[in-house]
Design a protein around this motif. Structure first.
Motif, short mmCIF file in Angstrom:
data_model
loop_
_atom_site.label_atom_id
_atom_site.label_comp_id
_atom_site.label_asym_id
_atom_site.label_seq_id
_atom_site.Cartn_x
_atom_site.Cartn_y
_atom_site.Cartn_z
N PRO A 175 44.89 -0.71 29.88
CA PRO A 175 44.67 -1.58 28.73
C PRO A 175 43.30 -1.29 28.10
O PRO A 175 42.30 -1.11 28.80
CB PRO A 175 44.72 -2.99 29.33
CG PRO A 175 45.67 -2.83 30.50
CD PRO A 175 45.33 -1.47 31.07
N HIS A 176 43.31 -1.24 26.77
CA HIS A 176 42.10 -0.86 26.04
C HIS A 176 42.14 -1.47 24.63
O HIS A 176 43.12 -2.10 24.25
CB HIS A 176 41.98 0.66 25.95
CG HIS A 176 43.10 1.32 25.22
ND1 HIS A 176 44.30 1.64 25.82
CD2 HIS A 176 43.24 1.69 23.92
CE1 HIS A 176 45.11 2.19 24.94
NE2 HIS A 176 44.49 2.23 23.77
N GLU A 194 38.90 -9.83 32.04
CA GLU A 194 39.27 -10.18 30.66
C GLU A 194 40.78 -10.25 30.49
O GLU A 194 41.29 -11.12 29.79
CB GLU A 194 38.68 -9.18 29.66
CG GLU A 194 38.97 -9.59 28.24
CD GLU A 194 38.39 -8.68 27.18
OE1 GLU A 194 38.60 -8.97 25.99
OE2 GLU A 194 37.75 -7.66 27.52
N LEU A 195 41.50 -9.36 31.15
CA LEU A 195 42.97 -9.40 31.06
C LEU A 195 43.49 -10.74 31.57
O LEU A 195 44.37 -11.35 30.97
CB LEU A 195 43.58 -8.25 31.86
CG LEU A 195 43.46 -6.87 31.24
CD1 LEU A 195 43.98 -5.82 32.22
CD2 LEU A 195 44.19 -6.78 29.92
N ALA A 196 42.93 -11.21 32.69
CA ALA A 196 43.35 -12.50 33.25
C ALA A 196 43.01 -13.64 32.31
O ALA A 196 43.82 -14.56 32.10
CB ALA A 196 42.71 -12.70 34.62
N ALA A 197 41.82 -13.59 31.71
CA ALA A 197 41.39 -14.65 30.80
C ALA A 197 42.24 -14.71 29.53
O ALA A 197 42.36 -15.77 28.91
CB ALA A 197 39.92 -14.46 30.44
N ARG A 198 42.80 -13.58 29.12
CA ARG A 198 43.58 -13.53 27.88
C ARG A 198 45.09 -13.43 28.13
O ARG A 198 45.84 -13.09 27.22
CB ARG A 198 43.11 -12.34 27.04
CG ARG A 198 41.68 -12.55 26.53
CD ARG A 198 41.15 -11.32 25.86
NE ARG A 198 41.81 -11.09 24.59
CZ ARG A 198 41.15 -10.88 23.45
NH1 ARG A 198 39.84 -10.88 23.42
NH2 ARG A 198 41.81 -10.65 22.34
#
Length: 145
Positions: free
Chosen positions: A48-49, A126-130
């Protein structure tokens, strides 16, 4: 311009529009990079980017890409189909080879504001937060192509 009757007029019908998009405005001095990405059969693609400095426009040359942007359901694009992503804060979750039997090749043109990186990986925190921004497969959220 010449009025040469032997000049071909084939150019007038040679173009096929595959995608239209209105990108965000870019500042003076923006850079453009065009790349060809090649993944072997079954490859998961880039982690993811995002493209913080500007949008990216792509075209599938061979194979099938499993394409997923934040706010859109994952979808499969085949050779001859185009895609784009707005860049900025939007996460690009997947660009995987959807096929386990053939390679994937796609072309991407990325526009980038001066001083910004073309691509930045997104960390697990950040992936978890979003996670609430991610659309499950099979959802009927409108997509842009």
């Amino acid at each position: 311009m010449s009025n040469n009757p032997e000049r071909s007029t084939a150019w007038q019908t040679a173009l096929t529009v595959i995608q239209k998009a209105t990108p965000p405005a870019l500042p003076d001095g923006a850079e453009v990079m065009t790349v060809v990405t090649e993944y072997p059969p079954g490859d998961p693609g880039a982690p993811p980017h995002r493209h913080p400095g500007g949008p990216a426009f792509g075209y599938v040359l061979e194979g099938e890409i499993l394409f997923e942007l934040e706010g859109q359901a994952p979808r499969v694009l085949k050779a001859g189909e185009a895609f784009w992503e707005p860049g900025g804060d939007v996460i690009h979750y997947q660009d995987a080879n959807n096929r386990s039997d053939i390679a994937l090749r796609f072309l991407v043109t990325m526009l980038c504001a001066p001083g910004q990186p073309m691509l930045v990986l997104v960390d697990d925190e950040e992936l978890a937060a979003r996670q609430d921004h991610r659309v499950p497969a099979g959802s009927t959220v409108p997509t842009e192509s």
